[in-house]
Design a protein around this motif. Structure first.
Motif, short mmCIF file in Angstrom:
data_model
loop_
_atom_site.label_atom_id
_atom_site.label_comp_id
_atom_site.label_asym_id
_atom_site.label_seq_id
_atom_site.Cartn_x
_atom_site.Cartn_y
_atom_site.Cartn_z
N VAL A 121 50.41 -14.27 6.40
CA VAL A 121 49.68 -14.95 5.19
C VAL A 121 48.34 -15.21 5.40
CG1 VAL A 121 49.36 -16.96 3.90
CG2 VAL A 121 51.67 -16.08 3.97
N LEU A 122 47.77 -15.47 6.79
CA LEU A 122 46.42 -15.94 7.02
C LEU A 122 45.97 -14.79 7.39
CD1 LEU A 122 47.21 -19.34 9.47
CD2 LEU A 122 46.81 -19.01 6.75
N ARG A 123 46.48 -13.65 7.99
CA ARG A 123 45.57 -12.19 8.18
C ARG A 123 45.34 -11.74 6.62
NH1 ARG A 123 45.23 -11.20 13.44
NH2 ARG A 123 46.58 -12.12 15.07
N LEU A 128 40.77 -10.79 3.05
CA LEU A 128 40.21 -10.88 1.55
C LEU A 128 38.99 -11.90 1.56
CD1 LEU A 128 43.47 -10.70 -0.03
CD2 LEU A 128 41.95 -8.97 -0.17
N GLY A 129 38.51 -12.49 2.59
CA GLY A 129 37.51 -13.17 2.48
C GLY A 129 37.65 -14.85 2.12
N ILE A 130 38.95 -15.11 2.18
CA ILE A 130 39.22 -16.44 1.68
C ILE A 130 39.01 -17.40 3.13
CG2 ILE A 130 41.28 -18.09 1.17
CD1 ILE A 130 42.46 -15.69 -0.33
N LYS A 131 38.57 -18.35 2.90
CA LYS A 131 37.75 -19.35 4.02
C LYS A 131 38.63 -20.56 4.53
CE LYS A 131 34.31 -16.61 4.43
NZ LYS A 131 34.09 -15.63 5.68
N ARG A 132 39.63 -21.04 3.53
CA ARG A 132 40.09 -22.01 3.85
C ARG A 132 41.73 -22.13 3.59
NH1 ARG A 132 35.73 -23.18 0.76
NH2 ARG A 132 34.16 -24.30 1.80
N GLU A 166 40.53 -17.89 15.02
CA GLU A 166 40.38 -16.35 15.31
C GLU A 166 40.01 -15.80 14.06
OE1 GLU A 166 43.50 -12.73 16.19
OE2 GLU A 166 43.85 -14.76 17.12
N LEU A 167 40.66 -16.12 12.95
CA LEU A 167 40.51 -15.41 11.64
C LEU A 167 39.41 -16.17 10.97
CD1 LEU A 167 44.26 -15.24 10.93
CD2 LEU A 167 43.01 -13.31 11.81
#
Length: 313
Positions: A121-123, A128-132, A166-167
């Motif tokens: 999910v987080l990767r 996709l440029g989602i920040k939070r 990291e992401l």
């Protein structure tokens, strides 16, 4: 006849009817203001719009004047965690066609765990440029001492925050109300956060829950949390039987929303200001009438939120 997902075609027919009734055309747009340096980043939590096809959802949100959303990507959400690599890119692309972006991904994640599909999910979100992303909460076992439980949570979360950093993601923890919710009083989770940078781990600060828990003392935990507030969540409540809080339209309850907005604005808060429309009875949109009800409720709540932000009351 009700169906499981409201299609784009049904939505467009419904929107045309609402426009004729003055419910769409008369709503001031904040799409440009949301990106301006002087304006708040108003966003919409789309939990109450589950069941809409992505294109219909995107147009619904855009027509209300929101450029950003807080999107459930969890069990029962717009995208399922196990399907995130296949389905999230298309969902994001569909939103972008209407000028809408995911500001916060609402997850079921509170640890690095295969069962929670954490890395997947987080990767995907990072690519996709989602920040939070908003974390799932923790609960205490009230039959056991609390400090050791809190220490164990602090140790367990280190890997999650390291992965988030990291992401390039900021993890957000939402405060709730209830006897066993970790973070209800703010102090406990804030003590764990001190080991990490605010840009890596902060609060999705919910003023309804903060008022339920803190009563007239809610400003104290607010000021403790303020340096780490990454998103401000707005909803309202009334007291029910046995001091049970019941969500209600914004401004119709006893929450400290106006004061919260005034403090945030005065502090120069620049994160997402998120409207939660959680007082609706329908849990999913299955037909045009439910979409109409959702629109009317959102229009009314959004007008109240903008008034609070502009005038502090």
């Amino acid at each position: 006849m009700p169906h499981s997902r409201l299609s784009r075609r049904s939505f467009l027919r419904h929107t045309a009817a609402l426009g004729a009734a003055g419910l769409v055309g008369g709503l001031p747009s904040l799409r440009g203001e949301a990106d301006a340096k002087s304006g708040p980043d108003f966003c919409l939590f789309t939990k109450h719009l589950l069941g809409m096809e992505p294109a219909a959802l995107a147009e619904h949100v855009a027509s209300l004047g929101f450029a950003g959303i807080e999107a459930p990507v969890r069990a029962g959400g717009h995208v399922l965690p196990e399907r995130v690599e296949d389905d999230l890119p298309g969902f994001v692309e569909t939103l972008k066609k209407s000028g809408v972006e995911i500001r916060i991904l609402t997850s079921g994640i509170n640890a690095v765990s295969p069962a929670q599909h954490t890395e997947k999910v987080l990767r995907a979100a990072s690519r996709l440029g989602i920040k939070r992303f908003r974390m799932n909460w923790w609960r205490y076992d009230l039959k056991k001492p609390l400090p050791p439980q809190l220490e164990e949570m602090g140790a367990r979360v280190k890997d999650l925050i390291a992965l988030s950093r990291e992401l390039g993601l900021q993890a957000l923890y939402q405060n709730h109300n209830g006897p066993d919710y970790v973070g209800a009083t703010i102090w406990d989770v804030e003590s764990l956060m001190r080991a990490h940078r605010p840009e890596d781990w902060g609060f999705a600060y919910d003023i309804m829950h903060a008022t339920v828990v803190g009563g007239t003392s809610w400003p104290t935990p607010y000021h403790l949390a303020r340096p780490r507030i990454g998103a401000a969540l707005f909803k309202d409540f009334q007291w029910g039987e046995g001091l049970s809080p019941k969500t209600c339209p914004l401004g119709a309850g006893v929450g400290a929303g106006p004061e919260f907005a005034k403090l945030l604005k005065g502090s120069g808060f620049r994160g997402p200001v998120v409207l939660h429309v959680e007082h609706l009875k329908a849990e999913r949109i299955t037909n045009a009438e439910e979409a109409r009800t959702a629109r009317e409720a959102t229009v009314a709540d959004f007008a109240t939120l903008k008034r609070w932000w502009e005038y502090g009351g």
